[in-house]
Scaffold this motif. Structure first.
Motif, PDB file in Angstrom:
ATOM      1  N   VAL A  42       4.589  11.140  -8.900  1.00 32.50           N
ATOM      2  CA  VAL A  42       5.911  10.558  -8.657  1.00 32.50           C
ATOM      3  C   VAL A  42       5.756   9.084  -8.280  1.00 32.50           C
ATOM      4  N   VAL A  43       6.493   8.223  -8.959  1.00 27.47           N
ATOM      5  CA  VAL A  43       6.463   6.792  -8.633  1.00 27.47           C
ATOM      6  C   VAL A  43       7.316   6.552  -7.381  1.00 27.47           C
ATOM      7  N   VAL A  44       6.754   5.856  -6.408  1.00 29.13           N
ATOM      8  CA  VAL A  44       7.529   5.427  -5.231  1.00 29.13           C
ATOM      9  C   VAL A  44       7.846   3.955  -5.449  1.00 29.13           C
ATOM     10  N   ASP A  45       9.071   3.698  -5.907  1.00 31.36           N
ATOM     11  CA  ASP A  45       9.502   2.331  -6.215  1.00 31.36           C
ATOM     12  C   ASP A  45       9.913   1.646  -4.910  1.00 31.36           C
ATOM     13  N   LEU A  46       9.193   0.614  -4.527  1.00 35.60           N
ATOM     14  CA  LEU A  46       9.408  -0.002  -3.205  1.00 35.60           C
ATOM     15  C   LEU A  46      10.288  -1.236  -3.249  1.00 35.60           C
ATOM     16  N   ALA A  71       2.571   0.806   7.503  1.00 34.53           N
ATOM     17  CA  ALA A  71       2.257   1.591   6.304  1.00 34.53           C
ATOM     18  C   ALA A  71       2.401   3.071   6.618  1.00 34.53           C
ATOM     19  N   VAL A  72       2.734   3.850   5.587  1.00 37.68           N
ATOM     20  CA  VAL A  72       2.790   5.306   5.720  1.00 37.68           C
ATOM     21  C   VAL A  72       1.492   5.864   5.154  1.00 37.68           C
ATOM     22  N   LEU A  73       0.733   6.553   5.984  1.00 36.55           N
ATOM     23  CA  LEU A  73      -0.542   7.114   5.533  1.00 36.55           C
ATOM     24  C   LEU A  73      -0.308   8.381   4.711  1.00 36.55           C
ATOM     25  N   GLY A  74      -1.384   8.893   4.125  1.00 38.35           N
ATOM     26  CA  GLY A  74      -1.281  10.122   3.341  1.00 38.35           C
ATOM     27  C   GLY A  74      -0.867  11.311   4.181  1.00 38.35           C
ATOM     28  N   TYR A  86     -10.628  -1.423  15.152  1.00 39.72           N
ATOM     29  CA  TYR A  86     -10.642  -1.576  13.695  1.00 39.72           C
ATOM     30  C   TYR A  86      -9.434  -2.375  13.210  1.00 39.72           C
ATOM     31  N   ASP A  87      -9.644  -3.185  12.185  1.00 38.09           N
ATOM     32  CA  ASP A  87      -8.591  -4.012  11.597  1.00 38.09           C
ATOM     33  C   ASP A  87      -7.896  -3.181  10.513  1.00 38.09           C
ATOM     34  N   LEU A  88      -6.889  -2.401  10.940  1.00 37.43           N
ATOM     35  CA  LEU A  88      -6.243  -1.484   9.979  1.00 37.43           C
ATOM     36  C   LEU A  88      -5.477  -2.235   8.903  1.00 37.43           C
ATOM     37  N   ALA A  89      -4.829  -3.366   9.298  1.00 39.89           N
ATOM     38  CA  ALA A  89      -4.085  -4.138   8.294  1.00 39.89           C
ATOM     39  C   ALA A  89      -5.068  -4.671   7.243  1.00 39.89           C
ATOM     40  N   GLY A  90      -6.194  -5.190   7.709  1.00 39.95           N
ATOM     41  CA  GLY A  90      -7.203  -5.716   6.779  1.00 39.95           C
ATOM     42  C   GLY A  90      -7.762  -4.624   5.875  1.00 39.95           C
ATOM     43  N   LEU A  91      -7.859  -3.399   6.403  1.00 34.11           N
ATOM     44  CA  LEU A  91      -8.404  -2.287   5.621  1.00 34.11           C
ATOM     45  C   LEU A  91      -7.416  -1.839   4.543  1.00 34.11           C
ATOM     46  N   ILE A  92      -6.152  -1.772   4.919  1.00 30.23           N
ATOM     47  CA  ILE A  92      -5.138  -1.311   3.948  1.00 30.23           C
ATOM     48  C   ILE A  92      -4.922  -2.372   2.868  1.00 30.23           C
ATOM     49  N   CYS A  93      -5.105  -3.644   3.255  1.00 30.42           N
ATOM     50  CA  CYS A  93      -5.012  -4.730   2.273  1.00 30.42           C
ATOM     51  C   CYS A  93      -6.178  -4.578   1.279  1.00 30.42           C
ATOM     52  N   GLY A  94      -5.858  -4.431   0.008  1.00 29.94           N
ATOM     53  CA  GLY A  94      -6.899  -4.240  -1.011  1.00 29.94           C
ATOM     54  C   GLY A  94      -7.238  -2.780  -1.266  1.00 29.94           C
ATOM     55  N   SER A  95      -6.530  -1.838  -0.607  1.00 23.07           N
ATOM     56  CA  SER A  95      -6.852  -0.411  -0.804  1.00 23.07           C
ATOM     57  C   SER A  95      -6.054   0.185  -1.970  1.00 23.07           C
ATOM     58  N   GLU A  96      -5.236  -0.611  -2.628  1.00 18.73           N
ATOM     59  CA  GLU A  96      -4.559  -0.220  -3.875  1.00 18.73           C
ATOM     60  C   GLU A  96      -3.749   1.073  -3.742  1.00 18.73           C
ATOM     61  N   GLY A  97      -3.089   1.236  -2.615  1.00 22.92           N
ATOM     62  CA  GLY A  97      -2.219   2.403  -2.445  1.00 22.92           C
ATOM     63  C   GLY A  97      -2.961   3.700  -2.230  1.00 22.92           C
ATOM     64  N   THR A  98      -4.258   3.657  -1.960  1.00 23.57           N
ATOM     65  CA  THR A  98      -5.026   4.902  -1.817  1.00 23.57           C
ATOM     66  C   THR A  98      -5.140   5.359  -0.370  1.00 23.57           C
ATOM     67  N   LEU A  99      -4.824   4.487   0.597  1.00 22.76           N
ATOM     68  CA  LEU A  99      -4.927   4.863   2.015  1.00 22.76           C
ATOM     69  C   LEU A  99      -3.560   4.960   2.677  1.00 22.76           C
ATOM     70  N   GLY A 100      -2.627   4.107   2.226  1.00 24.10           N
ATOM     71  CA  GLY A 100      -1.301   4.088   2.819  1.00 24.10           C
ATOM     72  C   GLY A 100      -0.351   3.339   1.910  1.00 24.10           C
ATOM     73  N   ILE A 101       0.952   3.615   2.081  1.00 18.89           N
ATOM     74  CA  ILE A 101       1.961   2.880   1.323  1.00 18.89           C
ATOM     75  C   ILE A 101       2.535   1.809   2.245  1.00 18.89           C
ATOM     76  N   VAL A 102       2.343   0.562   1.884  1.00 16.22           N
ATOM     77  CA  VAL A 102       2.779  -0.564   2.716  1.00 16.22           C
ATOM     78  C   VAL A 102       4.303  -0.665   2.659  1.00 16.22           C
ATOM     79  N   THR A 103       4.938  -0.776   3.838  1.00 12.67           N
ATOM     80  CA  THR A 103       6.399  -0.866   3.873  1.00 12.67           C
ATOM     81  C   THR A 103       6.907  -2.197   4.432  1.00 12.67           C
ATOM     82  N   ARG A 104       6.187  -2.776   5.418  1.00 12.18           N
ATOM     83  CA  ARG A 104       6.574  -4.077   6.003  1.00 12.18           C
ATOM     84  C   ARG A 104       5.314  -4.869   6.248  1.00 12.18           C
ATOM     85  N   VAL A 105       5.450  -6.204   6.201  1.00 16.63           N
ATOM     86  CA  VAL A 105       4.257  -7.039   6.374  1.00 16.63           C
ATOM     87  C   VAL A 105       4.598  -8.253   7.245  1.00 16.63           C
ATOM     88  N   ARG A 106       3.709  -8.567   8.176  1.00 21.38           N
ATOM     89  CA  ARG A 106       3.818  -9.780   8.995  1.00 21.38           C
ATOM     90  C   ARG A 106       2.867 -10.813   8.399  1.00 21.38           C
TER      91      ARG A 106
END
Ligand code: 2HG
Ligand code: ZN
Length: 389
Positions: A23-27, A105-108, A127-147
């Protein structure tokens, strides 16, 4: 149910393409813009905000966003975070990861993680969670808001075209300009590809006859002119080998020549795309041998080579081979690894480059990535089949 997060759908490695009933999650509806925090030079935006909307939102405050790229009217901030997008100004401001101070982000697991959305510049608490999710190509979490961090808009902008005999000369120019604080971009173009862009745009390139190699150098700041004059004097190029554009509309006109390269390739047919990085010393030898490497596996193919020279990032576009013929791109990527480079510079791995991840990163690193994936997405619902082999 497998979920495929999707933003502006401008990715080039099939990282947002649904397969097998996913299912595509159109953001794109998450496009809210919060007030610009001028004192901190930061802003929080929804993941579906386009890069252009972000740029327009912060501009009245004399601020800019440090990442810019050709797909600005449709690429979304969430997608740019997920792919750690690079673009035209990495040499000055770094890639997307350097702009992200925090994110939600919303995790799996369905858990919502808010990592430093307050934008604290110093926060050494694990741990730098924002840095980790950045570049994870939607495989760890779905990004919803960004500072995001913002940068002061440079007062003046100059774009210089330099016609040079070879890529080796272009790399020499790079060494001369790299230390200048006004340096914002150094982009590489070549005569055969510029001829295709001329045909596509139906107008002649400003430097004639087409030089074998052209650098587009952008200098910006309070007064970039002295740096430009020094460079032009040092290089001692004849007048017909240089062109200068001052200010926005003229500079954008120069940039059009570089940004139209992917369009000119697409006008020829289906494009096989490689987005690679080479160490500085490998750039000229790589460009010198890549066409022969493609030709050996796909006789008669057209190969375009252009890119962000200051980052060692080249885009190789091959037109001619059938859609399912991987041999020419495999040859390009083998050559990249042989020169100590990376098979993905700024577009990510997606589905298209998955088979190369082990070769690039090694068993231990990929095993650690898998462990992270199972911790944050234990049921494997987030973008399965992307990034990890
Ligand atoms: C660019 O720099 C983009 O123009 C796209 O990264 C490159 O389409 C490409 O191969
Ligand atoms: Zn690029």
């Amino acid at each position: 149910v497998a979920l495929v997060p999707q933003g502006g759908n401008t990715g080039l490695v099939a990282g947002a393409v649904p397969h097998d009933g996913a299912v595509v999650v159109d953001l794109r509806a998450l496009d809210h813009l919060e007030a610009v925090d001028v004192a901190a030079a930061q802003v929080t935006v929804g993941a579906g905000t386009t890069l252009e909307a972000l740029q327009e939102h912060v501009a009245p405050h004399g601020l800019s966003f440090g990442v810019d790229l050709g797909a600005r009217d449709s690429a979304t901030v969430g997608g740019m975070v997920a792919t750690n997008a690079g673009g035209l100004h990495v040499v000055r401001y770094g890639s997307m990861r350097s702009q992200v101070l925090g994110l939600e982000a919303v995790l799996g697991t369905g858990e919502v993680v808010a990592a430093n959305l307050g934008g604290l510049v110093k926060d050494n608490t694990g741990y730098d969670l924002a840095g980790l999710i950045c570049g994870s190509e939607g495989t760890l979490g779905i990004v919803t808001r960004v500072r995001l961090r913002l940068v002061p808009t440079p007062e003046e902008r100059l774009v210089l075209l330099l016609g040079l005999p070879s890529v080796a000369d272009a790399v020499d120019v790079l060494a001369r300009v790299r230390a200048r604080p006004t340096l914002h971009s150094v982009e590489l173009m070549r005569a055969p590809d510029l001829a295709l862009v001329e045909a596509h745009l139906d107008r002649p390139f400003p430097l004639q006859p087409l030089p074998p190699c052209v650098l587009l150098v952008e200098l910006a700041g309070a007064d970039p002119s002295p740096d430009l004059e020094r460079l032009v004097t040092e290089l001692g190029l004849p007048d017909e080998r240089t062109a200068v554009a001052e200010g926005d509309p003229a500079a954008a006109g120069m940039w059009r020549w570089r940004e139209a390269h992917p369009e000119a390739a697409a006008a020829l047919g289906l494009v096989h795309k490689a987005d690679v990085t080479l160490p500085a010393g490998g750039l000229a030898p790589f460009v010198g041998s890549v066409e022969a490497a493609v030709e050996a596996s796909a006789p008669g193919a057209t190969t375009l080579v252009y890119g962000h020279l200051a980052d060692g990032n080249l885009h190789v576009n091959v037109v001619g081979p059938d859609a399912d013929d991987d041999r020419p791109l495999d040859a390009v990527l083998e050559l990249v690894l042989g020169h100590g480079g990376s098979v993905s510079a700024e577009h990510g791995i997606g589905r298209a480059k998955r088979a190369w991840l082990l070769r690039q990163r090694g068993e231990a690193a990929v095993a650690a990535m898998r462990d992270l994936k199972s911790a944050l997405d234990p049921d494997g619902v987030l973008n399965p089949g992307v990034l990890l082999p």
